[in-house]
Design a protein around this motif. Sequence first.
Motif, PDB file in Angstrom:
ATOM      1  N   SER A  50       0.716  -1.090  -0.114  1.00  0.00           N
ATOM      2  CA  SER A  50       0.007   0.023  -0.019  1.00  0.00           C
ATOM      3  C   SER A  50       0.906   1.352   0.208  1.00  0.00           C
ATOM      4  O   SER A  50       2.153   1.371   0.333  1.00  0.00           O
ATOM      5  N   ALA A  51       0.395   2.329  -0.665  1.00  0.00           N
ATOM      6  CA  ALA A  51       1.012   3.620  -0.679  1.00  0.00           C
ATOM      7  C   ALA A  51       1.554   4.028   0.801  1.00  0.00           C
ATOM      8  O   ALA A  51       2.477   4.610   1.052  1.00  0.00           O
ATOM      9  N   ALA A  52       0.350   3.848   1.634  1.00  0.00           N
ATOM     10  CA  ALA A  52       0.763   4.311   3.078  1.00  0.00           C
ATOM     11  C   ALA A  52       1.777   3.838   3.844  1.00  0.00           C
ATOM     12  O   ALA A  52       2.527   4.137   4.621  1.00  0.00           O
ATOM     13  N   GLU A  53       2.064   2.305   3.210  1.00  0.00           N
ATOM     14  CA  GLU A  53       3.142   1.646   3.767  1.00  0.00           C
ATOM     15  C   GLU A  53       4.387   2.170   3.340  1.00  0.00           C
ATOM     16  O   GLU A  53       5.488   2.385   4.230  1.00  0.00           O
ATOM     17  N   TYR A  55       4.821   5.420   2.538  1.00  0.00           N
ATOM     18  CA  TYR A  55       5.027   6.594   3.197  1.00  0.00           C
ATOM     19  C   TYR A  55       5.463   6.434   4.508  1.00  0.00           C
ATOM     20  O   TYR A  55       6.441   7.070   5.069  1.00  0.00           O
ATOM     21  N   GLY A  56       4.848   5.518   5.067  1.00  0.00           N
ATOM     22  CA  GLY A  56       5.345   4.999   6.526  1.00  0.00           C
ATOM     23  C   GLY A  56       6.596   4.805   6.597  1.00  0.00           C
ATOM     24  O   GLY A  56       7.397   5.273   7.407  1.00  0.00           O
ATOM     25  N   THR A  57       7.172   3.996   5.773  1.00  0.00           N
ATOM     26  CA  THR A  57       8.733   3.668   5.830  1.00  0.00           C
ATOM     27  C   THR A  57       9.693   4.912   5.598  1.00  0.00           C
ATOM     28  O   THR A  57      10.382   5.294   6.054  1.00  0.00           O
ATOM     29  N   SER A  59       8.766   7.964   5.927  1.00  0.00           N
ATOM     30  CA  SER A  59       8.742   9.253   6.746  1.00  0.00           C
ATOM     31  C   SER A  59       9.434   8.750   8.010  1.00  0.00           C
ATOM     32  O   SER A  59       9.872   9.488   8.905  1.00  0.00           O
ATOM     33  N   PHE A  60       9.801   7.339   8.192  1.00  0.00           N
ATOM     34  CA  PHE A  60      10.454   7.111   9.478  1.00  0.00           C
ATOM     35  C   PHE A  60      12.062   7.452   9.449  1.00  0.00           C
ATOM     36  O   PHE A  60      12.725   7.735  10.292  1.00  0.00           O
TER      37      PHE A  60
ATOM     38  N   SER B 170      -4.565  -1.606   4.248  1.00  0.00           N
ATOM     39  CA  SER B 170      -3.510  -0.478   4.502  1.00  0.00           C
ATOM     40  C   SER B 170      -3.575   0.649   4.125  1.00  0.00           C
ATOM     41  O   SER B 170      -2.801   1.481   3.800  1.00  0.00           O
ATOM     42  N   ALA B 171      -4.785   1.231   4.494  1.00  0.00           N
ATOM     43  CA  ALA B 171      -5.109   2.726   4.308  1.00  0.00           C
ATOM     44  C   ALA B 171      -4.425   3.333   5.431  1.00  0.00           C
ATOM     45  O   ALA B 171      -3.861   4.563   5.396  1.00  0.00           O
ATOM     46  N   LEU B 172      -4.184   2.727   6.550  1.00  0.00           N
ATOM     47  CA  LEU B 172      -3.451   3.292   7.694  1.00  0.00           C
ATOM     48  C   LEU B 172      -2.280   2.659   7.864  1.00  0.00           C
ATOM     49  O   LEU B 172      -1.924   1.429   7.680  1.00  0.00           O
ATOM     50  N   ALA B 173      -1.039   3.473   8.358  1.00  0.00           N
ATOM     51  CA  ALA B 173       0.330   3.091   8.357  1.00  0.00           C
ATOM     52  C   ALA B 173       0.969   3.725   9.528  1.00  0.00           C
ATOM     53  O   ALA B 173       0.171   4.924  10.072  1.00  0.00           O
ATOM     54  N   VAL B 174       2.051   3.162  10.223  1.00  0.00           N
ATOM     55  CA  VAL B 174       2.698   4.168  11.183  1.00  0.00           C
ATOM     56  C   VAL B 174       3.593   4.905  10.394  1.00  0.00           C
ATOM     57  O   VAL B 174       4.359   4.473   9.525  1.00  0.00           O
ATOM     58  N   VAL B 175       3.621   6.357  10.470  1.00  0.00           N
ATOM     59  CA  VAL B 175       4.260   7.240   9.831  1.00  0.00           C
ATOM     60  C   VAL B 175       5.092   8.069  10.894  1.00  0.00           C
ATOM     61  O   VAL B 175       4.856   8.104  12.264  1.00  0.00           O
ATOM     62  N   SER B 184      -1.276   7.239  10.340  1.00  0.00           N
ATOM     63  CA  SER B 184      -1.955   7.954   9.496  1.00  0.00           C
ATOM     64  C   SER B 184      -1.964   7.317   7.925  1.00  0.00           C
ATOM     65  O   SER B 184      -1.653   5.969   7.834  1.00  0.00           O
ATOM     66  N   THR B 185      -2.465   8.022   7.178  1.00  0.00           N
ATOM     67  CA  THR B 185      -2.589   7.648   5.744  1.00  0.00           C
ATOM     68  C   THR B 185      -1.584   8.036   4.758  1.00  0.00           C
ATOM     69  O   THR B 185      -0.364   8.993   5.082  1.00  0.00           O
ATOM     70  N   PHE B 186      -1.423   7.495   3.628  1.00  0.00           N
ATOM     71  CA  PHE B 186      -0.586   8.356   2.537  1.00  0.00           C
ATOM     72  C   PHE B 186      -0.428   9.579   2.628  1.00  0.00           C
ATOM     73  O   PHE B 186      -1.275  10.589   2.162  1.00  0.00           O
ATOM     74  N   LEU B 187       0.948  10.109   2.561  1.00  0.00           N
ATOM     75  CA  LEU B 187       0.957  11.442   2.649  1.00  0.00           C
ATOM     76  C   LEU B 187      -0.054  12.463   3.643  1.00  0.00           C
ATOM     77  O   LEU B 187      -0.265  13.586   3.436  1.00  0.00           O
ATOM     78  N   ASN B 188      -0.565  11.795   4.676  1.00  0.00           N
ATOM     79  CA  ASN B 188      -1.654  12.333   5.623  1.00  0.00           C
ATOM     80  C   ASN B 188      -2.559  12.726   5.077  1.00  0.00           C
ATOM     81  O   ASN B 188      -3.142  13.816   5.440  1.00  0.00           O
ATOM     82  N   LYS B 189      -2.942  12.267   4.029  1.00  0.00           N
ATOM     83  CA  LYS B 189      -4.281  12.825   3.322  1.00  0.00           C
ATOM     84  C   LYS B 189      -5.567  12.747   4.016  1.00  0.00           C
ATOM     85  O   LYS B 189      -5.666  11.559   4.862  1.00  0.00           O
TER      86      LYS B 189
END
Lengths: 155, 598
Positions: A50-53, A55-57, A59-60, B170-175, B184-189
């Motif tokens: 997922s794109a959120a994953e 970004y999560g990685t 941004s860490f 996985s709309a949500l992830a640890v950022v 949060s979401t992708f680019l905090n959208k």
Amino acid sequence: MTVKELVNELVEKHGTTHNSLMPVLQGVVQQERYLSEEAMLTIAEALDISAAEVYGTASFYTFLDTVPRGKNVIRVCKTISCHMQGKDEIIQALEDALKIKVGETTDNKRFTLLTANCLGWCHKGPVMLVNDEVYPELTPQKAVEIIQEYERNTK
Amino acid sequence: MSEYLVNLKINDLSVSVPEGTTILDAAKKLNFRIPTLCHHPDLTVAGNCRVCVVEQKGSRALVASCATPVSEGMEIFTNSRKVRDARKNVIELLLSEHNADCTKCFKNGNCELQDLASEYRVGDHVFIDLVKTSARHEIDISSPAIQKDDSKCIRCQRCVRTCHEIQHVSALAVVNKGEHQAISTFLNKPMNDVVCTNCGQCINRCPTGALAERSYLDQVWDMINDETKHVIVQTAPAVRVALAEPLGFDPGNRVTHKMVSALKHIGFDSVLDTDFTADLTIMEEGTELLTRLKKALVDGDKSVKLPMTTSCSPGWVKFIEHTYPSLLDNVSTCKSPQQMFGALAKTYYAQKKGLKAQDIVSVSIMPCTAKKYEADRPEMRDSGYKDVDYVLTTRELAMMIKQAGIDFESLPDMEYDRIMGDSTGAAVIFGATGGVMEAALRTAYEIVTGSEVPFKNLDILPVRGFEGVREASVTIDGCTPEWSFLEGVELKCAIAHGLENAYQLMKAVYEGKANYHFIEIMACPGGCLGGGGQPIPTNEEIRSKRAQAIYAEDSGLPLRKSHDNPEVQQLYKEFLGAPLGHKSHTLLHTHYKGRKRY
């Protein structure tokens, strides 16, 4: 080369497993200096995560920027040893020379000035990193000269 | 799990458990409760909240009992002074970052963090109050279904694991990291702009009030109090087997008629049943399936897509819109029962009752948060108005019953109003995974052969159960002349619940590795009975009890096949004409929209 082509080339090289995420992210940053929205989406799609994953990685890690950066990224160590050895003067000199503040990018997109946590060169501080190159035992004048050298070499 | 038994002592009591068991589960066996926050029985172990720490003899550091497997000769203390002090510190630290505005919070009284704070008598901030100094907290109310309040988040990551492991979204992830770490979401959208399916499974597993449904309780009360409005309510199948839980009953209680009673007390002008349109869905969807089969098998029409998948689960619909937009033609065009009901409420119902559509307020009670999103979709206005005005979850209805001062237990049983209140057992089982399939087979088989499905008591057991992906097939025997092309055909069906399972199944379809005719998908584990709007907690045991209740409700009803529903028959006769007819097409069917996953 477009970002998409770059990502595809990196994925070709590193594979599509979850483990490939880091080297692909690093590869993009090395070329582009930062991870654009398009880059992250392309990586997510290529690795089927997922794109959120992604970004999560990204941004860490401090060194995986997700906002646009200049062609050359300067990181001055801000941790205690460098602080005591005069990092504030180094930053001041760079800010004056580049006419930007820490966190900003020059109008011509050639330089971004940032601070960094300990770079592990406490015995030779103050120290700064320009892209992947370390410059120890800085003086304000030396720092500015180094930047001028980059300025000359940047097309 | 291993056959090999490990012997250990917990609080000086001996216990033998299979190798690989965690200290937490071994303690459970001895009825010692160890508090947890990041642990959830549906999810993998995270071990990040540290609330479950215990003392291990010979070890200086406390260990997280949820993440530590037992070992031979281990001696564990779950409630020593050291443990209690550490735990209290952990709770205090969590609270220092938690916006404890409990009285305003929808989780008040059903919050795991609040319970722990209360148990450990943690009050004023011992550590710095980080909530007040933090500027990063804004409640995300972009979605009509889910609201996200980071100021209440303790970053246990249950939502992240749910979204990833159970739902493949996985709309949500640890950022970010350290003090900036956030969920949060992708680019905090905003939540409404990302791949979130609004399924609400994250809400169901959030130990605090960080994730919650968007509540429309106040608006519904306003409508009830507005004399000029005719407020009708529909209740989904899975609500009746779960509503009792937040009202103090054990899981598995069926309270259909007490619920009707409560809704009348609350002041709804007419209390009707989504089950009515569930039966209608079967008529439309069953006919659609048979029509597709005919076009594909007899006419050789290549534009007809098989397998056909169900479309009643709005979380599933949004998931496939994002994930496999190229397969959207495989999705049945039938609206969900909620939306069929809404479209009919402001047309057929209005006409029969002599009401103006604009005076009708249509409310639905759903086990689901995605239904709030579905009701808001621009496609869902075929009556000329918003077909369903407000969607409340099972939890919100329980809250409403409490607000109304109703003593639920002492309520008399009451019947649904007419019209659009009649239903069959086939509609009730829509609330369980496999239920739509079973209901569809009961009707489609009979349309084609004129006789009942060849299963004892109409119970199609192969489609029931909680296995993630299930397959079943029915050989069609004794077709009427009209359907003779189906004689001897083995109708192949598959069922998946939980979007990770749905993804695996649809991947096989996408890659051409599956040859099913009909697929049922429900976005939530267990189907709607485990929906994101259902009472908290929900877990495997509770889902199983709700499922038993649903099947008991079905077998206790006099009518158990959708086509036997007299009000549905009347509806076709007086209003719709035939299934898939012109009016059905306008009011009861819809189209989907390809969306980006990346």
